[in-house]
Design an enzyme around this catalytic site. Structure first.
Site, short mmCIF file in Angstrom:
data_model
loop_
_atom_site.label_atom_id
_atom_site.label_comp_id
_atom_site.label_asym_id
_atom_site.label_seq_id
_atom_site.Cartn_x
_atom_site.Cartn_y
_atom_site.Cartn_z
N ASP A 170 -18.50 -65.11 58.56
CA ASP A 170 -17.09 -65.19 58.19
C ASP A 170 -16.85 -65.66 56.76
O ASP A 170 -15.70 -65.90 56.37
CB ASP A 170 -16.33 -66.08 59.19
CG ASP A 170 -16.10 -65.34 60.52
OD1 ASP A 170 -16.03 -64.11 60.50
OD2 ASP A 170 -15.98 -66.01 61.55
N ASP A 185 -15.36 -58.60 64.81
CA ASP A 185 -14.63 -59.27 63.72
C ASP A 185 -15.27 -59.00 62.36
O ASP A 185 -14.61 -59.04 61.32
CB ASP A 185 -14.61 -60.80 63.93
CG ASP A 185 -14.40 -61.23 65.36
OD1 ASP A 185 -14.81 -60.48 66.27
OD2 ASP A 185 -13.86 -62.32 65.58
#
Ligand code: GLY
Length: 369
Positions: free
Chosen positions: A94, A151
């Site tokens: 991320d 994601d």
């Protein structure tokens, strides 16, 4: 831009301007809010994957209003993010969300060289997570070597960015290899997406599909669908790929079929009817993806669906109180993890809501490309 969108964006700008001193008093970069106060990240402090969205909101406001107070607050948060780059151990895939929307935004809007170098640093970390078996590894830990999650389609824009910055094609190549794997392993024939796939870290062969942040294995976590929708749209823009554009269209049609009559978004499109679990972050992310997909394809249906989502948010879930820093209510981080927030304000929902409104206004600096 139509009046209701203009009003929602004005409300966001007023709240965010008032919230700057409040945020600066917090020990951590704000994660969400409850009433008049900010709430901290539920895990890992400023290394939590959401830490870039507060500065990202500041950069959207800076692009909209040109007010230096937003720039200064973004840089204050970026200094904290810089500490996490040096700490390193808690970071994972991320870093795309975290650094492209903060330092990357700074470089895009101001040309700041320190911000460019920190963004390149993050891209290099992300590249270090690329497994030549065909995917970007999501999380840390000895038992996570083969885990990839949908994601990550929103993290690989950082790799495309790094190729544009450096001229080195390896970053974009890794991004495309990951996207090809995601298209093959995550996107189901009906256009829905699973959240997590575990692959063999030596061969890339599929091992299993565990449940993730949605209702369970085989379900359809709405934010995962939104990441897939916007992520494949961005991959299509970044790579100029017809296959990714077609995938984004298939995912978008599936998402649109599942928008609730009130324009809101259930947390999982396959959850039981009770208890009610809504995740407005998913709707805001999908609105951004649909606006960009409409621009890419020229298909107005996608833009109309984005407006249905935004209209639902404005009509039912926009907190008008100027003393409350948060905007969107009824955001849910995860179907089964109450600690990260259920039916509350979570700032990355506000970020995507603001990004979508700024797209309609024409001021979005398009931080992902
Ligand atoms: N890991 C990103 C999310 O919770 O959507």
């Amino acid at each position: 831009m139509e009046r209701r969108y203009e009003d929602a964006l004005d409300l966001a700008a007023r709240k965010l301007q008032r919230a700057i001193p409040l945020a600066a008093r917090e020990p951590a970069i704000p994660y969400g809010s409850e009433g008049a106060r900010f709430t901290p990240p539920p895990y890992d402090g400023n290394s939590w994957w959401t830490a870039g969205f507060w500065p990202a909101l500041m950069w959207q406001m800076y692009a909209l209003r040109g007010d230096n107070a937003f720039l200064q607050e973004a840089r204050r948060a970026q200094a904290l993010l810089g500490e996490q780059l040096r700490r390193f151990t808690l970071l994972h895939h991320d870093v795309g969300f975290m650094y492209l929307l903060s330092d990357g935004a700074d470089f895009k809007l101001t040309g700041d060289e320190t911000a460019r170098v920190d963004t390149l640093h993050a891209a290099t970390l992300l590249m270090g997570r690329f497994n030549p078996a065909g995917f970007v590894r999501a999380w840390n830990g000895a038992d996570q070597a083969g885990v990839a999650i949908i994601d990550c389609m929103m993290n690989i824009p950082l790799l495309f960015w790094a190729t544009r910055q450096t001229g080195d094609p390896r970053f974009a190549r890794a991004a495309c290899i990951h996207a090809d794997t995601a298209l093959r392993e995550f996107i189901r024939p009906d256009g829905s997406a699973c959240h997590i796939v575990e692959l063999d870290p030596n061969t890339g062969a599929r091992v299993r599909e565990p449940g993730g942040q949605g209702y369970g294995p085989g379900s359809s976590w709405s934010r995962g669908q939104a990441w897939a929708l916007y992520g494949f749209t961005l991959a299509a823009i970044n790579a100029g790929s017809d296959a990714y554009r077609e995938a984004a269209g298939r995912i978008a049609r599936y998402f649109i079929q599942n928008i609730r009559p009130d324009g809101l978004t259930d947390c999982d499109f396959r959850q039981p009817p009770t208890p009610e679990r809504i995740d407005n972050i998913a709707g805001a992310v999908a609105a951004c993806g649909l606006i960009e997909l409409a621009r890419l394809t020229g298909e107005d249906d996608y833009a109309a669906a984005a407006c249905r989502l935004l209209d639902g948010l404005i009509a039912h879930c926009c907190d008008p109180d100027p003393d409350h820093p948060g905007l969107l209510t009824r955001c849910t981080a995860s179907y089964h993890d109450d600690r990260a927030g259920v039916h509350t304000n979570i700032l990355y929902g506000d970020y995507f809501f603001v990004e979508a409104l700024c797209k309609l206004k024409g001021t979005d600096p398009m931080l992902w490309t």
